[in-house]
Design a protein around this motif. Structure first.
Motif, PDB file in Angstrom:
ATOM      1  N   LEU A   3       0.849  -1.185   0.000  1.00  9.76           N
ATOM      2  CA  LEU A   3       0.000   0.000   0.000  1.00  9.76           C
ATOM      3  C   LEU A   3       0.888   1.239   0.000  1.00  9.76           C
ATOM      4  O   LEU A   3       1.753   1.397   0.869  1.00  9.76           O
ATOM      5  N   THR A   4       0.666   2.123  -0.962  1.00 13.43           N
ATOM      6  CA  THR A   4       1.446   3.342  -1.072  1.00 13.43           C
ATOM      7  C   THR A   4       0.510   4.541  -1.081  1.00 13.43           C
ATOM      8  O   THR A   4      -0.482   4.559  -1.816  1.00 13.43           O
ATOM      9  N   ILE A   5       0.816   5.519  -0.259  1.00 18.12           N
ATOM     10  CA  ILE A   5       0.016   6.739  -0.211  1.00 18.12           C
ATOM     11  C   ILE A   5       0.923   7.925  -0.507  1.00 18.12           C
ATOM     12  O   ILE A   5       2.146   7.844  -0.410  1.00 18.12           O
ATOM     13  N   ARG A   6       0.333   9.040  -0.877  1.00 23.58           N
ATOM     14  CA  ARG A   6       1.073  10.269  -1.141  1.00 23.58           C
ATOM     15  C   ARG A   6       1.061  11.106   0.137  1.00 23.58           C
ATOM     16  O   ARG A   6       0.012  11.575   0.574  1.00 23.58           O
ATOM     17  N   ALA A   7       2.229  11.291   0.737  1.00 26.70           N
ATOM     18  CA  ALA A   7       2.268  11.931   2.047  1.00 26.70           C
ATOM     19  C   ALA A   7       3.619  12.555   2.326  1.00 26.70           C
ATOM     20  O   ALA A   7       4.612  12.290   1.633  1.00 26.70           O
ATOM     21  N   ASP A   8       3.646  13.404   3.341  1.00 27.19           N
ATOM     22  CA  ASP A   8       4.892  13.919   3.899  1.00 27.19           C
ATOM     23  C   ASP A   8       5.323  12.917   4.966  1.00 27.19           C
ATOM     24  O   ASP A   8       4.693  12.800   6.013  1.00 27.19           O
ATOM     25  N   ARG A   9       6.398  12.191   4.708  1.00 27.37           N
ATOM     26  CA  ARG A   9       6.803  11.086   5.575  1.00 27.37           C
ATOM     27  C   ARG A   9       7.067  11.546   7.016  1.00 27.37           C
ATOM     28  O   ARG A   9       6.623  10.906   7.965  1.00 27.37           O
ATOM     29  N   GLU A  10       7.778  12.659   7.164  1.00 29.08           N
ATOM     30  CA  GLU A  10       8.122  13.124   8.507  1.00 29.08           C
ATOM     31  C   GLU A  10       6.875  13.527   9.287  1.00 29.08           C
ATOM     32  O   GLU A  10       6.755  13.233  10.481  1.00 29.08           O
ATOM     33  N   ARG A  11       5.948  14.187   8.621  1.00 25.04           N
ATOM     34  CA  ARG A  11       4.723  14.601   9.320  1.00 25.04           C
ATOM     35  C   ARG A  11       3.845  13.393   9.655  1.00 25.04           C
ATOM     36  O   ARG A  11       3.180  13.360  10.692  1.00 25.04           O
ATOM     37  N   LEU A  12       3.858  12.400   8.775  1.00 25.40           N
ATOM     38  CA  LEU A  12       3.091  11.196   9.057  1.00 25.40           C
ATOM     39  C   LEU A  12       3.708  10.429  10.233  1.00 25.40           C
ATOM     40  O   LEU A  12       2.992   9.840  11.055  1.00 25.40           O
ATOM     41  N   MET A  13       5.037  10.452  10.322  1.00 20.95           N
ATOM     42  CA  MET A  13       5.703   9.856  11.482  1.00 20.95           C
ATOM     43  C   MET A  13       5.309  10.602  12.756  1.00 20.95           C
ATOM     44  O   MET A  13       5.139   9.994  13.825  1.00 20.95           O
ATOM     45  N   GLN A  14       5.135  11.906  12.659  1.00 20.08           N
ATOM     46  CA  GLN A  14       4.696  12.688  13.810  1.00 20.08           C
ATOM     47  C   GLN A  14       3.297  12.262  14.250  1.00 20.08           C
ATOM     48  O   GLN A  14       3.014  12.147  15.458  1.00 20.08           O
ATOM     49  N   VAL A  15       2.409  12.026  13.283  1.00 19.38           N
ATOM     50  CA  VAL A  15       1.057  11.547  13.607  1.00 19.38           C
ATOM     51  C   VAL A  15       1.119  10.210  14.336  1.00 19.38           C
ATOM     52  O   VAL A  15       0.491  10.019  15.389  1.00 19.38           O
TER      53      VAL A  15
END
Length: 272
Positions: free
Chosen positions: A135-147
């Motif tokens: 599964l691949t999504i379009r995202a800001d990796r660092e901000r998603l890690m923050q979530v």
């Protein structure tokens, strides 16, 4: 004239309600931030005072322990300041995201490894459930890690010692669902409205059992929504809570930086 008077009274009531809401939010802000600042600062000052008055050559282990306490509380202060800065950026719509394809299996592994040292302190096991298909999504990796860090740290904090939490992803109705589950104390329906609110906590008393600024989940929700996704939770008091974020699947490989346009001014701004 009578109708105009009624309309003016309605406007005055609405303005009164907005002022009251602003006052309540500011009061929550002062209460929470004061609590979160006072505790680590007291610890840091105490540790440094003991270091200054102790013969370090005779008791190096005690000195190292006090330095470790001061360091951890310094990190806690840093996190609070970073959360406040993030909230300010989001209110002003100045948060910049660097979008790129993100593989959820890799993200889950990285997030689990990152939270494990914190979970170990509470004797909590972190389990991962990778998606059955890529599964691949379009995202800001660092901000998603923050979530995920906010969701996972909350799951650890509200779990029972010796328990476990789960981090996973799966495909549902053509969308990627990212999930964090615990089997802890749960959230009652009466407190549901507090979960994503700024400066609010489920345990919002002056002698809270759990530390935290009450900003983490509000920041997490805004980051998720800025990704064109949604976040929600289901909870059963005494049995646990499951947070889930639903993302559209990635359909591009272009890296894009986006600065969001300004938001309308709200009743309360951190800068106030």
């Amino acid at each position: 004239m009578y109708q105009r008077t009624l309309d003016q009274m309605d406007d005055l009531r609405a303005e009164r309600d907005r002022a009251r809401e602003s006052y309540e939010i500011k009061s929550q802000f002062v209460s929470v931030v004061s609590h979160e600042l006072r505790t680590p600062l007291t610890s840091i000052i105490g540790s440094l005072t003991l270091l200054r008055e102790t013969d370090l050559s005779r008791n190096p282990e005690s000195a190292n322990r006090m330095l470790d306490i001061a360091h951890k509380n310094g990190q806690r202060l840093s996190k609070l300041i970073n959360d406040l800065l993030d909230i300010q950026k989001m209110e002003a719509r100045k948060m910049v995201y660097h979008f790129a394809p993100v593989d959820l299996s890799e993200l889950i592994t990285e997030a689990a490894q990152s939270i494990t040292p914190y979970a170990d302190k509470y004797n909590i096991v972190v389990k991962t459930v990778p998606p059955a298909i890529p599964l691949t999504i379009r995202a800001d990796r660092e901000r998603l890690m923050q979530v995920l860090d906010n969701l996972l740290s909350n799951a650890v904090k509200f779990s029972h010692c010796g328990g476990f939490i789960e981090l996973g992803a799966r495909l549902v109705d053509g969308c990627a669902v990212l999930e964090v589950s615990d089997h802890g104390i749960g959230i009652s329906d009466d407190n549901r409205h507090l979960v994503f609110a700024k400066f609010s906590q489920v345990d919002n008393s002056d002698c809270r059992s759990f530390d935290g600024s009450g900003l983490g989940l509000s920041i997490a929700r805004q980051i998720v929504e800025d990704h064109g996704a949604s976040i929600d939770f289901e909870s059963f008091p005494g049995k646990g809570t499951r947070f889930f974020a639903i993302f559209p699947l990635c359909d591009t490989e272009d890296d894009i930086s986006i600065e969001l346009p300004p938001r309308p001014v709200e009743a309360f701004d951190v800068a106030d």
